[in-house]
Design an enzyme around this catalytic site. Structure first.
Site, PDB file in Angstrom:
ATOM      1  N   ASN A   8      93.538  14.698  77.227  1.00 53.20           N
ATOM      2  CA  ASN A   8      93.029  13.329  77.176  1.00 53.20           C
ATOM      3  C   ASN A   8      91.547  13.424  76.819  1.00 53.20           C
ATOM      4  OD1 ASN A   8      92.137  10.748  77.543  1.00 53.20           O
ATOM      5  ND2 ASN A   8      92.486  10.691  79.767  1.00 53.20           N
ATOM      6  N   TRP A   9      91.239  13.095  75.581  1.00 55.10           N
ATOM      7  CA  TRP A   9      89.852  13.269  75.113  1.00 55.10           C
ATOM      8  C   TRP A   9      88.931  12.141  75.562  1.00 55.10           C
ATOM      9  CZ3 TRP A   9      90.397  15.176  69.304  1.00 55.10           C
ATOM     10  CH2 TRP A   9      90.837  16.501  69.309  1.00 55.10           C
ATOM     11  N   LYS A  10      89.490  11.086  76.131  1.00 55.53           N
ATOM     12  CA  LYS A  10      88.666   9.951  76.590  1.00 55.53           C
ATOM     13  C   LYS A  10      87.752   9.485  75.449  1.00 55.53           C
ATOM     14  CE  LYS A  10      89.290  11.802  81.182  1.00 55.53           C
ATOM     15  NZ  LYS A  10      88.831  11.938  82.560  1.00 55.53           N
ATOM     16  N   HIS A  97      95.648   4.896  83.511  1.00 52.75           N
ATOM     17  CA  HIS A  97      94.644   5.920  83.840  1.00 52.75           C
ATOM     18  C   HIS A  97      93.617   5.325  84.806  1.00 52.75           C
ATOM     19  CE1 HIS A  97      91.441   8.844  83.554  1.00 52.75           C
ATOM     20  NE2 HIS A  97      92.370   9.694  83.131  1.00 52.75           N
ATOM     21  N   GLU A  99      90.520   5.547  85.016  1.00 49.97           N
ATOM     22  CA  GLU A  99      89.309   4.958  84.417  1.00 49.97           C
ATOM     23  C   GLU A  99      89.586   3.553  83.901  1.00 49.97           C
ATOM     24  OE1 GLU A  99      88.620   8.354  81.931  1.00 49.97           O
ATOM     25  OE2 GLU A  99      88.143   9.496  83.744  1.00 49.97           O
ATOM     26  N   GLU A 171      96.932  12.002  89.150  1.00 48.62           N
ATOM     27  CA  GLU A 171      95.522  12.381  89.008  1.00 48.62           C
ATOM     28  C   GLU A 171      94.731  11.767  90.162  1.00 48.62           C
ATOM     29  OE1 GLU A 171      94.508  13.259  84.625  1.00 48.62           O
ATOM     30  OE2 GLU A 171      94.568  11.088  84.800  1.00 48.62           O
ATOM     31  N   GLY A 177      86.993  14.787  86.680  1.00 50.35           N
ATOM     32  CA  GLY A 177      85.645  15.009  86.158  1.00 50.35           C
ATOM     33  C   GLY A 177      84.632  15.426  87.212  1.00 50.35           C
ATOM     34  N   SER A 215      90.142  18.015  86.906  1.00 47.50           N
ATOM     35  CA  SER A 215      89.359  19.255  86.881  1.00 47.50           C
ATOM     36  C   SER A 215      90.192  20.509  86.603  1.00 47.50           C
ATOM     37  CB  SER A 215      88.551  19.392  88.176  1.00 47.50           C
ATOM     38  OG  SER A 215      87.634  18.315  88.300  1.00 47.50           O
ATOM     39  N   GLY A 236      91.211  16.626  80.898  1.00 43.58           N
ATOM     40  CA  GLY A 236      90.114  15.889  80.275  1.00 43.58           C
ATOM     41  C   GLY A 236      89.103  16.867  79.697  1.00 43.58           C
ATOM     42  N   GLY A 237      88.019  17.113  80.450  1.00 40.65           N
ATOM     43  CA  GLY A 237      86.894  17.918  79.961  1.00 40.65           C
ATOM     44  C   GLY A 237      87.279  19.230  79.306  1.00 40.65           C
TER      45      GLY A 237
HETATM   46  P1  13P Z   1      89.088  16.090  83.894  1.00 38.31           P
HETATM   47  O1  13P Z   1      90.016  17.199  83.472  1.00 38.31           O
HETATM   48  O2  13P Z   1      87.842  16.013  83.069  1.00 38.31           O
HETATM   49  O3  13P Z   1      88.832  16.109  85.364  1.00 38.31           O
HETATM   50  O4  13P Z   1      89.864  14.710  83.582  1.00 38.31           O
HETATM   51  C1  13P Z   1      91.158  14.536  84.045  1.00 38.31           C
HETATM   52  C2  13P Z   1      91.720  13.312  83.448  1.00 38.31           C
HETATM   53  O5  13P Z   1      91.300  12.211  83.786  1.00 38.31           O
HETATM   54  C3  13P Z   1      92.750  13.446  82.431  1.00 38.31           C
HETATM   55  O6  13P Z   1      93.358  12.215  82.151  1.00 38.31           O
END
Ligand code: 13P
Length: 251
Positions: A8-10, A97, A99, A171, A177, A215, A236-237
């Site tokens: 997930n590149w956000k 999600h 966010e 999640e 994050g 994470s 994500g990251g």
């Molecule tokens: P991180 O891997 O950056 O913690 O993000 C997780 C996430 O929200 C994937 O959708």
């Protein structure tokens, strides 16, 4: 059921950066492809879907969209339709999600409308669920997960042939994050709960893949994938760099 490794590149990467990622990633895949029994997905910015759809056309990577508006078309300024996203290669969508729930204020009704719309249109759905730290500390984990799953799935008539296009991503909001990974015990407990909630909602749904997100990095991916009821990872990251996403894919 394949283990799903999803990025997930956000709100990251320009189209040029997405293209550069695809070049490096396909180079890595040429050495050792997607391991047997695994599926690889990327949810990039909608603006990079077209570029990635071309750059990854010869690879087994499946593309998805991070967001959409649940209507065919029309007066929804700033929104994107599923037809537009499918046109540039999106086969799956992320829904719910944290966010979008917490920063963009998407409520249960919004999540339910999006789920119903994407289901009707035949897209794959990655339903994201998870509790805040305050909810966990208040002992509300099961209540929160039940509410999130049941409101999203209510109204769908899911047949056996739909199972390949449904997945849940657990999640915990406090692990996203933050570098703070849930413990093995916490992940096992929450994933077991998600499976129970799915089964009690409809006995046939207990076999849906449940991914962990929060994470995840190359260093912890193998350990997390070994936890019972973990059927994949949503990253994500650590998915932003081709080499670290590739390492997780091979973990
Ligand atoms: P991180 O891997 O950056 O913690 O993000 C997780 C996430 O929200 C994937 O959708």
């Amino acid at each position: 059921m394949n283990t799903i490794i999803a990025a997930n590149w956000k709100m990251n990467k320009t189209t040029a950066e997405a293209k550069a990622f695809a070049e490096t990633f396909t180079g890595l895949l040429a050495k050792k492809g997607v391991p047997g029994g695994r599926s690889c997905m990327i949810f990039p910015s909608a603006l990079s879907l077209d570029v990635l759809n071309s750059a990854l056309a010869a690879s087994p990577v499946v593309l998805g969209a991070q967001n959409f508006y649940p209507a065919e078309s029309g007066a929804f300024t700033g929104e994107l339709s599923l037809a537009q996203l499918s046109d540039v290669g999106a086969k799956w969508v992320l829904i719910g999600h944290s966010e979008r729930r917490h920063i963009l204020n998407e409520d249960f009704d919004c999540v339910a409308r999006k789920t119903a719309f994407a289901f009707e249109k035949g897209l794959g759905i990655m339903l994201c669920v998870g509790e805040t730290l305050a909810e966990r500390e208040a002992g509300s984990l099961r209540t929160v997960l039940t509410g999130q799953i049941e409101t999203a799935l209510r109204g769908l008539s899911v047949g056996a042939s739909d199972h390949a296009r449904l997945a849940v991503a657990y999640e915990p909001v406090w692990a996203i994050g933050t570098g703070k990974v849930a413990t093995e015990k916490e992940i096992a407990e929450a994933h077991g709960m998600v499976k129970e909630i799915l089964a009690s909602f409809s006995p046939s749904l207990d076999d849906l893949p449940v991914l962990y997100g929060g994470s995840v990095k190359p260093a912890n991916a193998t350990g997390i994938l070994a936890i019972p009821n973990v059927n994949g990872l949503l990253i994500g990251g650590a998915s932003l760099a081709a080499d670290s996403f590739y390492q997780i894919l091979q973990a």
